[in-house]
Write an enzyme that holds these catalytic residues in place. Structure first.
Site, short mmCIF file in Angstrom:
data_model
loop_
_atom_site.label_atom_id
_atom_site.label_comp_id
_atom_site.label_asym_id
_atom_site.label_seq_id
_atom_site.Cartn_x
_atom_site.Cartn_y
_atom_site.Cartn_z
N LEU A 157 15.61 72.46 71.66
CA LEU A 157 15.65 73.72 70.95
C LEU A 157 14.60 73.76 69.84
O LEU A 157 14.10 72.73 69.38
CB LEU A 157 17.04 73.93 70.34
CG LEU A 157 18.20 74.09 71.35
CD1 LEU A 157 19.53 73.97 70.63
CD2 LEU A 157 18.09 75.43 72.06
N SER A 158 14.28 74.95 69.39
CA SER A 158 13.39 75.10 68.25
C SER A 158 14.02 74.43 67.03
O SER A 158 15.19 74.65 66.72
CB SER A 158 13.16 76.59 67.98
OG SER A 158 12.34 76.76 66.84
N GLY A 159 13.24 73.57 66.38
CA GLY A 159 13.76 72.85 65.23
C GLY A 159 14.47 71.56 65.55
O GLY A 159 15.02 70.91 64.66
N TYR A 205 15.08 81.33 63.89
CA TYR A 205 16.49 81.62 64.17
C TYR A 205 16.94 82.86 63.41
O TYR A 205 17.67 83.71 63.94
CB TYR A 205 17.36 80.41 63.81
CG TYR A 205 17.32 79.30 64.82
CD1 TYR A 205 18.21 79.30 65.90
CD2 TYR A 205 16.41 78.26 64.72
CE1 TYR A 205 18.18 78.27 66.85
CE2 TYR A 205 16.36 77.24 65.65
CZ TYR A 205 17.25 77.25 66.73
OH TYR A 205 17.21 76.24 67.66
#
Length: 468
Positions: free
Chosen positions: A361-363, A409
């Site tokens: 996931l992003s992050g 997000y």
């Protein structure tokens, strides 16, 4: 028909719709045009396909083990067109299909990898059961050859069935079709069986699909030619473009027997301990159970070896592991000339290029780990042959969102970003990752070290690499 026959197609040939065939379609076309698939002279009708699947025979009762079909997208050829040019990967037309039948493809999930070129419009194709505009259509019909194929590896070694038959002569001939490099056991067995039959040897390495151990068909042909130096002088090596078919082993064996017979072989060799009892065009020969006799330093039938002195073959995957680690291939397993080609085709992991793909996931920490790996004083790993490793950075979405350095997000929650993985779109976690890392429970250095350990234990890096 020969290339001259194309002139009979008229001036409209240049405006025919065309389809660039994928590897398996090219192989089927080559077998049809060369006469290997006789009595077939084109792609099968629906009646023939149904009969083959149900009974292993064509609709007229001729034994045939596998369907030979051509599936293309519904818009590849307009309904009004009755002919389709079939091209090689460079766009060179090899043949023209005179379409006699169109029907929806039975298995639309097996979409071909070919490409369609010029065609007028994209109208739906009507099959017997109705239109099939969004799926694949199966085309049947006779083939008109435009020119001989020139694509594929070792084209200078290719032979037509008539040429091979002429070289083999009138006596018995033993054929072996293989997707895997030959080892010392197989060489001994081929010499033994051919000697019993007083037969010439015909080796047919497959140049369609992925080769076992060495991956590429070019490397497979080189290893087979190296093995042929240890076989009788008149052994022929002819690369064979035979497509893989999703059929039972028994039907695959029956197809190989038909192909071998078309090239003039009177027997087909199998390296299985026992030949399957299935109807085939020519007899299938097996050498039985063999082992390496350590006392005599030779491969021979197991029954002739004193108990306790035999050595079994390498286990499945053991040869690949030896090559990957850069260890010597034992001479009892394969001749040095073959081993040299194996090492050329499959160098040690420490000498290969490598792609490490981090997914998450992003992050989740992908970029952080990647920067750490980049900073390690790892050796240059740019080579012709490369590997691929999948690393899943499985940091929980809650932790990723709490980090959110880029504010992505927050934008996704506010509806500014559509289709954001982890918020509005699901993340499909890989099930085949070589390594899984959770950066919420590990430091940056621990995460980097985990990947480096994978590279060291797998053989891509040596243990004496300097630490970052």
């Amino acid at each position: 028909m020969t290339a001259e026959a194309v002139a009979g197609l008229g001036a409209g040939f240049a405006s025919l719709p065309s389809w660039t065939l994928d590897e398996n379609q090219l192989a089927d076309l080559e077998m049809l045009l060369s006469g290997v698939f006789a009595p077939l002279t084109g792609f099968m009708t629906a009646a023939d396909v149904s009969a083959v699947r149900e009974s292993g025979m064509l609709a007229d009762g001729f034994p045939w083990p596998v369907p030979v079909t051509l599936d293309v997208p519904g818009d590849a050829v307009p309904p009004a067109q009755q002919r389709l040019a079939l091209n090689d990967p460079e766009g060179v037309p090899l043949a023209v299909l005179d379409i006699s039948e169109r029907a929806p493809a039975v298995m639309p999930s097996t979409a071909p990898a070919g490409r369609h070129a010029r065609h007028a419009g994209a109208a739906p194709i009507a099959g017997p059961g109705g239109p099939a505009a969004d799926g694949l259509v199966r085309l049947s019909g006779q083939l008109i050859q435009c020119r001989d194929p020139e694509h594929g590896p070792f084209r200078q070694l290719r032979r037509t069935p008539a040429q091979v038959q002429a070289e083999l002569g009138e006596g018995p001939a033993l054929a072996f079709i293989t997707r895997r490099p030959l080892n010392a056991r197989q060489i001994g067995q081929l010499r033994h069986v051919a000697g019993q039959l007083r037969a010439r040897l015909l080796l047919l390495p497959l140049v369609t699909g992925t080769a076992d151990v060495v991956t590429t068909s070019e490397a497979l042909v080189r290893t087979v030619r190296a093995a042929a130096r240890h076989l009788p002088l008149q052994t022929l090596v002819v690369p064979l473009a035979l497509a893989s078919h999703d059929v039972s082993p028994e039907r695959e064996l029956a197809l190989r027997a038909l192909v071998a017979a078309a090239y003039g072989a009177t027997y087909l060799f199998t390296d299985e301990p026992e030949a399957p009892e299935v109807p085939t065009a020519i007899p299938v020969m097996s050498a039985g159970h063999w082992a390496y006799d350590r006392a005599a330093e030779v491969w021979r039938p197991l029954a002739l070896i004193e108990p306790g002195t035999e050595r079994a073959d390498l286990a499945m995957g053991e040869l690949e592991d030896l090559l990957d680690r850069g260890e010597e291939v034992p001479t009892w397993f394969t001749p040095p000339a073959v081993a040299a080609e194996l090492r050329r085709a499959r160098p040690p992991r420490s000498e290969r290029g490598l792609v490490i793909f981090l997914t998450g996931l992003s992050g989740s920490g992908k970029s952080t780990i990647a920067r750490g790996l980049r900073d390690a004083r790892a050796r240059s790993m740019v080579r012709e042959v490369g590997d691929f490793l999948l690393v899943h950075v499985a940091t929980p979405v809650q932790v990723c969102e709490a980090r959110d350095r880029k504010g992505l997000y927050a934008k996704a929650r506010a509806g500014v970003i559509d289709n954001f993985t982890g918020v509005s779109d699901p993340y499909e976690e890989p099930t085949d990752a070589e390594l899984t890392i959770d950066t919420s429970a590990m430091s940056r250095q621990q995460s980097v070290d985990a990947v480096l350990r994978l590279l060291i234990t797998g053989g891509w890096l040596s243990s004496d690499e300097p630490a970052p």
